[in-house]
Motif scaffolding. Structure first.
Motif, mmCIF file in Angstrom:
data_model
loop_
_atom_site.group_PDB
_atom_site.id
_atom_site.type_symbol
_atom_site.label_atom_id
_atom_site.label_comp_id
_atom_site.label_asym_id
_atom_site.label_seq_id
_atom_site.Cartn_x
_atom_site.Cartn_y
_atom_site.Cartn_z
ATOM 1 N N PRO A 18 0.825 -1.328 0.091
ATOM 2 C CA PRO A 18 -0.168 0.001 0.045
ATOM 3 C C PRO A 18 0.719 1.172 0.037
ATOM 4 O O PRO A 18 0.262 2.309 0.146
ATOM 5 C CB PRO A 18 -0.773 0.052 1.353
ATOM 6 C CG PRO A 18 0.164 -0.931 2.144
ATOM 7 C CD PRO A 18 0.534 -1.942 1.400
ATOM 8 N N SER A 19 2.204 1.095 0.027
ATOM 9 C CA SER A 19 2.995 2.414 -0.227
ATOM 10 C C SER A 19 2.681 3.022 -1.672
ATOM 11 O O SER A 19 2.725 2.159 -2.617
ATOM 12 C CB SER A 19 4.504 2.013 0.120
ATOM 13 O OG SER A 19 4.586 1.730 1.356
ATOM 14 N N PHE A 20 2.537 4.471 -1.678
ATOM 15 C CA PHE A 20 2.763 5.032 -2.841
ATOM 16 C C PHE A 20 1.809 4.735 -3.736
ATOM 17 O O PHE A 20 2.180 4.351 -5.056
ATOM 18 C CB PHE A 20 4.274 4.895 -3.479
ATOM 19 C CG PHE A 20 5.382 5.169 -2.371
ATOM 20 C CD1 PHE A 20 6.239 4.294 -2.128
ATOM 21 C CD2 PHE A 20 5.481 6.618 -1.575
ATOM 22 C CE1 PHE A 20 7.087 4.440 -1.110
ATOM 23 C CE2 PHE A 20 6.312 6.787 -0.696
ATOM 24 C CZ PHE A 20 7.223 5.750 -0.469
ATOM 25 N N PRO A 21 0.507 4.892 -3.617
ATOM 26 C CA PRO A 21 -0.574 4.766 -4.483
ATOM 27 C C PRO A 21 -0.737 6.055 -5.384
ATOM 28 O O PRO A 21 0.041 6.930 -5.140
ATOM 29 C CB PRO A 21 -1.665 4.394 -3.730
ATOM 30 C CG PRO A 21 -1.647 5.312 -2.406
ATOM 31 C CD PRO A 21 -0.216 5.170 -2.098
ATOM 32 N N ASP A 40 6.989 9.454 -6.141
ATOM 33 C CA ASP A 40 6.792 9.480 -4.792
ATOM 34 C C ASP A 40 7.538 8.554 -3.817
ATOM 35 O O ASP A 40 8.106 9.064 -2.790
ATOM 36 C CB ASP A 40 5.184 9.042 -4.261
ATOM 37 C CG ASP A 40 4.169 10.204 -5.010
ATOM 38 O OD1 ASP A 40 4.847 11.129 -5.283
ATOM 39 O OD2 ASP A 40 3.138 9.957 -5.162
ATOM 40 N N ALA A 41 7.994 7.601 -4.258
ATOM 41 C CA ALA A 41 8.840 6.454 -3.624
ATOM 42 C C ALA A 41 10.135 6.954 -3.625
ATOM 43 O O ALA A 41 11.075 7.299 -2.499
ATOM 44 C CB ALA A 41 8.788 5.003 -4.226
ATOM 45 N N LEU A 42 10.731 7.608 -4.762
ATOM 46 C CA LEU A 42 12.082 8.269 -4.928
ATOM 47 C C LEU A 42 12.209 9.652 -4.203
ATOM 48 O O LEU A 42 13.113 9.483 -3.105
ATOM 49 C CB LEU A 42 12.255 8.770 -6.187
ATOM 50 C CG LEU A 42 13.667 8.655 -6.890
ATOM 51 C CD1 LEU A 42 14.420 7.268 -6.557
ATOM 52 C CD2 LEU A 42 13.492 8.914 -8.328
ATOM 53 N N ALA A 43 11.143 10.260 -3.891
ATOM 54 C CA ALA A 43 11.059 11.405 -2.912
ATOM 55 C C ALA A 43 11.181 11.131 -1.538
ATOM 56 O O ALA A 43 11.817 11.826 -0.821
ATOM 57 C CB ALA A 43 9.733 12.392 -3.302
ATOM 58 N N TYR A 44 10.524 9.979 -1.247
ATOM 59 C CA TYR A 44 10.575 9.444 0.196
ATOM 60 C C TYR A 44 11.738 8.995 0.664
ATOM 61 O O TYR A 44 12.296 8.768 1.791
ATOM 62 C CB TYR A 44 9.480 8.490 0.311
ATOM 63 C CG TYR A 44 9.060 8.212 1.936
ATOM 64 C CD1 TYR A 44 9.879 7.285 2.583
ATOM 65 C CD2 TYR A 44 8.053 8.819 2.412
ATOM 66 C CE1 TYR A 44 9.882 7.035 3.899
ATOM 67 C CE2 TYR A 44 7.999 8.372 3.825
ATOM 68 C CZ TYR A 44 8.761 7.544 4.490
ATOM 69 O OH TYR A 44 8.531 7.367 5.842
ATOM 70 N N VAL A 94 13.022 5.816 -0.461
ATOM 71 C CA VAL A 94 13.117 4.294 -0.032
ATOM 72 C C VAL A 94 14.405 3.947 -0.796
ATOM 73 O O VAL A 94 14.792 4.449 -1.705
ATOM 74 C CB VAL A 94 11.963 3.751 -0.743
ATOM 75 C CG1 VAL A 94 10.765 4.173 0.030
ATOM 76 C CG2 VAL A 94 11.672 4.011 -2.276
ATOM 77 N N LYS A 95 14.695 2.637 -0.250
ATOM 78 C CA LYS A 95 16.137 1.758 -0.870
ATOM 79 C C LYS A 95 15.292 0.841 -1.786
ATOM 80 O O LYS A 95 16.303 0.285 -2.659
ATOM 81 C CB LYS A 95 16.848 1.206 0.314
ATOM 82 C CG LYS A 95 17.521 2.330 1.301
ATOM 83 C CD LYS A 95 18.090 3.413 0.362
ATOM 84 C CE LYS A 95 18.835 4.293 1.394
ATOM 85 N NZ LYS A 95 19.630 5.449 0.755
ATOM 86 N N VAL A 96 14.322 0.188 -1.667
ATOM 87 C CA VAL A 96 13.661 -0.598 -2.392
ATOM 88 C C VAL A 96 12.322 -0.212 -2.903
ATOM 89 O O VAL A 96 11.575 0.323 -2.058
ATOM 90 C CB VAL A 96 13.671 -2.147 -2.098
ATOM 91 C CG1 VAL A 96 14.884 -2.550 -1.865
ATOM 92 C CG2 VAL A 96 12.892 -2.125 -0.848
ATOM 93 N N THR A 97 11.735 -0.311 -3.991
ATOM 94 C CA THR A 97 10.438 -0.091 -4.484
ATOM 95 C C THR A 97 10.014 -1.260 -5.268
ATOM 96 O O THR A 97 10.618 -2.427 -5.144
ATOM 97 C CB THR A 97 10.253 1.486 -4.882
ATOM 98 O OG1 THR A 97 8.823 1.447 -5.479
ATOM 99 C CG2 THR A 97 11.124 1.266 -6.287
ATOM 100 N N GLY A 98 9.264 -1.105 -6.297
ATOM 101 C CA GLY A 98 8.796 -2.199 -7.060
ATOM 102 C C GLY A 98 7.758 -1.970 -7.719
ATOM 103 O O GLY A 98 7.000 -0.929 -8.191
ATOM 104 N N CYS A 99 6.991 -3.154 -7.927
ATOM 105 C CA CYS A 99 5.645 -3.075 -8.626
ATOM 106 C C CYS A 99 4.620 -4.088 -8.041
ATOM 107 O O CYS A 99 5.036 -5.034 -7.133
ATOM 108 C CB CYS A 99 5.499 -3.336 -10.017
ATOM 109 S SG CYS A 99 6.536 -4.778 -10.539
ATOM 110 N N THR A 100 3.300 -3.783 -8.077
ATOM 111 C CA THR A 100 2.074 -4.635 -7.373
ATOM 112 C C THR A 100 1.191 -4.919 -8.564
ATOM 113 O O THR A 100 0.718 -4.273 -9.317
ATOM 114 C CB THR A 100 1.575 -3.738 -6.385
ATOM 115 O OG1 THR A 100 2.440 -3.502 -5.488
ATOM 116 C CG2 THR A 100 0.393 -4.524 -5.787
ATOM 117 N N VAL A 101 0.878 -6.296 -8.641
ATOM 118 C CA VAL A 101 -0.504 -6.840 -9.281
ATOM 119 C C VAL A 101 -1.357 -6.814 -8.335
ATOM 120 O O VAL A 101 -1.352 -7.492 -7.474
ATOM 121 C CB VAL A 101 0.004 -7.839 -10.550
ATOM 122 C CG1 VAL A 101 -1.273 -8.286 -11.180
ATOM 123 C CG2 VAL A 101 1.132 -7.337 -11.549
#
Ligand code: GRF
Length: 205
Positions: free
Chosen positions: A113-116, A123-127, A129-136
């Motif tokens: 639920p991060s960065f909807p 948004d993730a980059l601005a926060y 974060v060290k890891v992000t990714g994708c969600t299906v």
């Protein structure tokens, strides 16, 4: 299974599904591609593949609800088993959700639920974060809030802070396309069940 794919942009996720569907073992065919705007590469990819397309623009309708009704009618016309939102940049309304409840899959370029929302990568980059990714995930009435089916992780590199997230989004999309093809294929072949937000796809016997 019959798929309708909704796009708003370059359509590289769509292209991955088109390529996967070339193999009959994939278990799904893309019967139509819909968009909320004209002149996008995603529609060109569908036309190249001989897949019927349709466009429903919000601005062509007096009310948002009229657009939602028109989009619902366009998709219903193709009798899909699954609707895949692949970079579709509109919120699907109540009528659409009712018509295809539990059968709409979306891909989002962040670890929900991060960065909807429409700026998940930046948004993730601005926060920081060290890891992000994708969600299906399956689509429900919220924005990127439906039950999660699969996620993929992408490491953030130092250089990503310098280019506004362009390179990071491309790395995410590489993972995203693989994840989406895998999930859509399994849903198409095996079906799925939802129990208190958990999505179960029977393991292939
Ligand atoms: C994807 O990363 C999707 O998650 C996001 O926009 C991108 C669409 O890319 N909403 P494409 O149109 O499939 O190339």
């Amino acid at each position: 299974a019959r798929l309708v794919v909704l796009v708003s942009g370059s359509g590289t996720n769509l292209q991955a599904l088109i390529d996967a569907a070339d193999d009959p073992a994939f278990g799904a065919e893309i019967v139509a591609v819909g968009a909320d705007r004209t002149g996008i590469a995603g529609l060109g990819r569908a036309e190249q593949a001989g897949i019927p397309t349709f466009v429903q623009r919000v601005q062509d309708h007096a009310e948002r609800a009229d657009w939602d009704r028109a989009l619902t009618a366009s998709v219903l016309g193709y009798q899909p088993d699954l609707v895949v939102s692949a970079g579709f940049m509109k919120i699907l309304g109540a009528e659409f959700l009712t018509a295809f409840s539990g059968r709409i899959v979306n891909t989002h370029p962040a670890l929900l639920p991060s960065f909807p929302g429409a700026h998940g990568v930046t948004d993730a980059l601005a926060y920081g974060v060290k890891v992000t990714g994708c969600t299906v995930h399956l689509v429900d009435a919220g924005v990127d809030t439906g039950p999660i089916i699969a996620q993929g992780v992408v490491q953030v590199e130092d250089a990503d802070y310098a280019d506004g997230g362009e390179a990071l989004h491309e790395r995410i999309k590489t993972v995203e396309r693989t994840l989406l093809v895998d999930v859509v294929g399994r849903l198409a072949r095996e079906g799925h069940r939802i129990e208190d937000r958990k999505v179960w796809i029977p393991a292939h016997e």
